[in-house]
Structures are given as structure tokens and as C-alpha cells.
Write an enzyme that holds these catalytic residues in place. Structure first.
Site, PDB file in Angstrom:
ATOM      1  N   ARG A 104       9.681   7.193   5.391  1.00 23.20           N
ATOM      2  CA  ARG A 104       8.975   7.633   4.199  1.00 23.20           C
ATOM      3  C   ARG A 104       8.162   8.851   4.574  1.00 23.20           C
ATOM      4  O   ARG A 104       7.316   8.779   5.460  1.00 23.20           O
ATOM      5  CB  ARG A 104       8.066   6.476   3.770  1.00 23.20           C
ATOM      6  CG  ARG A 104       7.751   6.438   2.337  1.00 23.20           C
ATOM      7  CD  ARG A 104       7.106   5.107   2.006  1.00 23.20           C
ATOM      8  NE  ARG A 104       5.794   4.953   2.590  1.00 23.20           N
ATOM      9  CZ  ARG A 104       4.793   4.326   1.992  1.00 23.20           C
ATOM     10  NH1 ARG A 104       4.965   3.815   0.796  1.00 23.20           N
ATOM     11  NH2 ARG A 104       3.638   4.196   2.573  1.00 23.20           N
ATOM     12  N   THR A 108       4.915  13.102   0.683  1.00 22.87           N
ATOM     13  CA  THR A 108       5.516  12.888  -0.643  1.00 22.87           C
ATOM     14  C   THR A 108       5.806  11.421  -0.924  1.00 22.87           C
ATOM     15  O   THR A 108       6.053  11.057  -2.080  1.00 22.87           O
ATOM     16  CB  THR A 108       6.855  13.646  -0.741  1.00 22.87           C
ATOM     17  OG1 THR A 108       7.760  13.057   0.219  1.00 22.87           O
ATOM     18  CG2 THR A 108       6.688  15.123  -0.431  1.00 22.87           C
ATOM     19  N   ASP A 200       1.051  -1.236   8.581  1.00 17.88           N
ATOM     20  CA  ASP A 200       2.327  -0.558   8.819  1.00 17.88           C
ATOM     21  C   ASP A 200       3.255  -1.523   9.571  1.00 17.88           C
ATOM     22  O   ASP A 200       3.039  -1.845  10.735  1.00 17.88           O
ATOM     23  CB  ASP A 200       2.092   0.714   9.644  1.00 17.88           C
ATOM     24  CG  ASP A 200       3.360   1.534   9.760  1.00 17.88           C
ATOM     25  OD1 ASP A 200       3.352   2.703   9.359  1.00 17.88           O
ATOM     26  OD2 ASP A 200       4.383   0.987  10.264  1.00 17.88           O
ATOM     27  N   ASP A 203       4.917  -0.211  12.894  1.00 18.99           N
ATOM     28  CA  ASP A 203       3.949  -0.102  13.992  1.00 18.99           C
ATOM     29  C   ASP A 203       3.542  -1.471  14.510  1.00 18.99           C
ATOM     30  O   ASP A 203       3.425  -1.679  15.722  1.00 18.99           O
ATOM     31  CB  ASP A 203       2.703   0.663  13.530  1.00 18.99           C
ATOM     32  CG  ASP A 203       2.942   2.164  13.456  1.00 18.99           C
ATOM     33  OD1 ASP A 203       3.979   2.620  13.984  1.00 18.99           O
ATOM     34  OD2 ASP A 203       2.106   2.865  12.878  1.00 18.99           O
TER      35      ASP A 203
HETATM   36  C1  PRP Z   1       8.105   1.378   5.779  1.00 19.00           C
HETATM   37  C2  PRP Z   1       8.768   0.055   5.447  1.00 19.00           C
HETATM   38  C3  PRP Z   1       9.745   0.429   4.368  1.00 19.00           C
HETATM   39  C4  PRP Z   1       9.019   1.525   3.645  1.00 19.00           C
HETATM   40  C5  PRP Z   1       8.470   0.956   2.370  1.00 19.00           C
HETATM   41  O1  PRP Z   1       8.906   2.130   6.593  1.00 19.00           O
HETATM   42  O2  PRP Z   1       9.364  -0.573   6.541  1.00 19.00           O
HETATM   43  O3  PRP Z   1      10.982   0.911   4.862  1.00 19.00           O
HETATM   44  O4  PRP Z   1       7.935   1.957   4.485  1.00 19.00           O
HETATM   45  O5  PRP Z   1       7.867   1.944   1.607  1.00 19.00           O
HETATM   46  P1  PRP Z   1       8.452   2.420   0.208  1.00 19.00           P
HETATM   47  O6  PRP Z   1       8.794   1.164  -0.559  1.00 19.00           O
HETATM   48  O7  PRP Z   1       7.296   3.162  -0.386  1.00 19.00           O
HETATM   49  O8  PRP Z   1       9.637   3.287   0.447  1.00 19.00           O
HETATM   50  P2  PRP Z   1       8.460   3.577   7.169  1.00 19.00           P
HETATM   51  O9  PRP Z   1       8.886   4.627   6.222  1.00 19.00           O
HETATM   52  O10 PRP Z   1       7.020   3.520   7.533  1.00 19.00           O
HETATM   53  O11 PRP Z   1       9.372   3.753   8.435  1.00 19.00           O
HETATM   54  P3  PRP Z   1       9.433   2.923   9.805  1.00 19.00           P
HETATM   55  O12 PRP Z   1       9.987   1.539   9.469  1.00 19.00           O
HETATM   56  O13 PRP Z   1      10.370   3.733  10.615  1.00 19.00           O
HETATM   57  O14 PRP Z   1       8.054   2.841  10.375  1.00 19.00           O
HETATM   58  N1  URA Z   2       5.182   0.673   4.642  1.00 22.23           N
HETATM   59  C1  URA Z   2       4.503  -0.213   5.415  1.00 22.23           C
HETATM   60  O1  URA Z   2       4.851  -0.423   6.574  1.00 22.23           O
HETATM   61  N2  URA Z   2       3.431  -0.815   4.886  1.00 22.23           N
HETATM   62  C2  URA Z   2       3.023  -0.605   3.625  1.00 22.23           C
HETATM   63  O2  URA Z   2       2.030  -1.227   3.193  1.00 22.23           O
HETATM   64  C3  URA Z   2       3.745   0.308   2.840  1.00 22.23           C
HETATM   65  C4  URA Z   2       4.830   0.925   3.371  1.00 22.23           C
END
Ligand code: PRP
Ligand code: URA
Length: 209
Positions: A104, A108, A200, A203
Site C-alpha cells: 500500500r 496515496t 501493522d 511488521d
Molecule cells: C497491509 C495488509 C494489507 C493491506 C491492507 O499490507 O497486510 O495487505 O495493508 O490495507 P488496505 O485494505 O488499505 O489495502 P501492506 O501494504 O502494509 O504491505 P506488507 O504486508 O508488505 O507490510
Molecule cells: N495494514 C495494516 O497492516 N494494518 C492496518 O491497520 C491497516 C493496513
């Protein structure tokens, strides 16, 4: 219209509390996500078709049930979806696993696709798309778009925690996709994080920051 199932099973709710708790460390967080994924998969596979087989018990011949051999696939959205895969495979070990890499954009909040690798027989499989978080819904909507574009026809979405905004986005974009969640939280904050959420997910699973 898509159905939304919120699993209120006490074991799922108990474990989810410790997943949310900020003092829960990486090892325990990972173990709990794995366990909740197994419990959710048990519920989410309730509609798998069965067929009759004839067997001999030590006492008599009887007709009994086995799974009808439907081809299944699990699609974790990278990264955090990976944390749910092993828990589901414990129940459906023959499932194939495809990966969709999306992150994400922090400014944006729009999903950016960087990797897709799916089973070759994508048209014949039923998929469970997994990601712990359904926040704006952008990532889930895009992952499902990506799967459909490559020929997938039947899929469910399974997430630990959802915001109302995310559920609405998936319902509107993909009314054919049922949504399975362990909790429907209050809202998103100004950074697009689910409140109260768990922080997160990637993380916390992988110990990054
Ligand atoms: C997080 C989570 C989802 C997304 C959700 O991933 O694991 O994939 O955000 O958010 P959304 O519904 O607003 O799209 P992130 O983009 O942080 O990537 P990562 O898993 O690589 O940390
Ligand atoms: N992605 C995450 O990992 N946590 C949130 O709360 C939203 C998006």
C-alpha cells in the site's frame, strides 16, 4: 450480494485479543495468527462438497463421506497474508498456494502490485484469498481483480480484522466474493490504519519496523 461472516467463536475472540495487544511479541503473534487462521479455515470450509464412499469398519460395511476432491488454492497477499497460510494448510494440506505481492503506497494508500505467481490450473480451483487486514480494501480488491483477470472464477476472502470501509469496498467491487472475518472494527484512522486494529500486520509478523 456477497455474504459477510464474522466469526464470534470464543477461541477465535480470545486469541484475537492477544494478537491485538501491543506487548505481544513477534513469536507469539505469529503463533496466534497461525492458530486463528486454522480455526477460521475450519468455518470457512463448511460448504466443501462431500461424496459417498463404501468402507469396511471393523464391525460392518457402511457408506461414509469424504471430500469430493474439489481443487483448492490459498492466495496470501504479501507480505502479511503469508502468516495465515500454514494454519490453513494444516486442514487442507493438498491445497496449492499462489502469491500476490501488493503493498500500500503510504501516501496515496493505493495498492501497488509487484508479484503474481498462481497455480497453472487457475480456472479449475476455488481460492481463499488471505490477508490479516482489510483496511481501505484496496489491496483485497486489487488481489481479487488480479486473480479474476487470470481466469479464477470462485474465491472467498478471509481476513482477521476488517474496517467497515474495506468490507464495503470489496462488496461493491466483487459482490460474488464472500468475506470471512474474525472482527469488524470501528473505523480507519487518518493514516488508513484500522482502529483499534492490531497495528501493522506485516511488521508485527516479521519483526520489521
Ligand atoms: C497491509 C495488509 C494489507 C493491506 C491492507 O499490507 O497486510 O495487505 O495493508 O490495507 P488496505 O485494505 O488499505 O489495502 P501492506 O501494504 O502494509 O504491505 P506488507 O504486508 O508488505 O507490510
Ligand atoms: N495494514 C495494516 O497492516 N494494518 C492496518 O491497520 C491497516 C493496513
Amino acid at each position: 450480494m456477497a455474504k459477510v461472516y464474522v466469526f464470534d467463536h470464543p477461541l477465535i475472540q480470545h486469541k484475537l485479543t492477544y494478537i491485538r495487544e501491543k506487548s505481544t511479541g513477534t513469536k507469539e503473534f505469529r503463533e496466534l495468527v497461525d492458530e486463528v487462521a486454522t480455526l477460521m479455515a475450519f468455518e470457512a470450509t463448511r460448504d466443501l462438497p462431500l461424496q459417498d464412499v463404501e468402507i469396511d469398519t471393523p464391525v460392518s460395511r457402511t457408506t461414509s463421506k469424504v471430500l469430493a476432491g474439489k481443487k483448492l488454492g490459498i492466495i496470501p497477499i504479501l507480505r502479511a497474508g503469508i502468516g495465515m497460510v500454514d494454519g490453513i494448510l494444516k486442514l487442507i494440506p493438498a491445497a496449492k498456494v499462489g502469491h500476490i505481492g501488493l503493498y500500500r503506497d503510504p501516501e496515496t494508500l493505493m495498492p501497488v502490485e509487484y508479484y503474481v505467481k498462481l497455480p497453472s490450473d487457475v480456472e479449475e480451483r476455488d481460492f481463499i484469498v488471505v490477508d490479516p487486514m482489510l483496511a481501505t480494501g484496496g489491496s483485497a480488491v486489487e488481489a481479487i481483480n488480479s486473480l479474476k483477470k487470470r481466469g479464477a472464477k470462485n474465491m472467498k476472502l478471509m481476513c482477521l480484522i476488517a474496517a467497515p470501509e474495506g468490507v464495503k469496498a470489496v462488496e461493491e467491487a466483487h459482490p460474488d466474493v464472500d468475506i470471512y472475518i474474525a472482527a469488524l472494527d470501528e473505523r480507519l484512522n487518518e493514516k488508513g490504519y484500522i482502529v483499534p486494529g492490531l497495528g501493522d500486520a506485516g511488521d508485527r509478523l516479521f519483526g520489521t519496523k
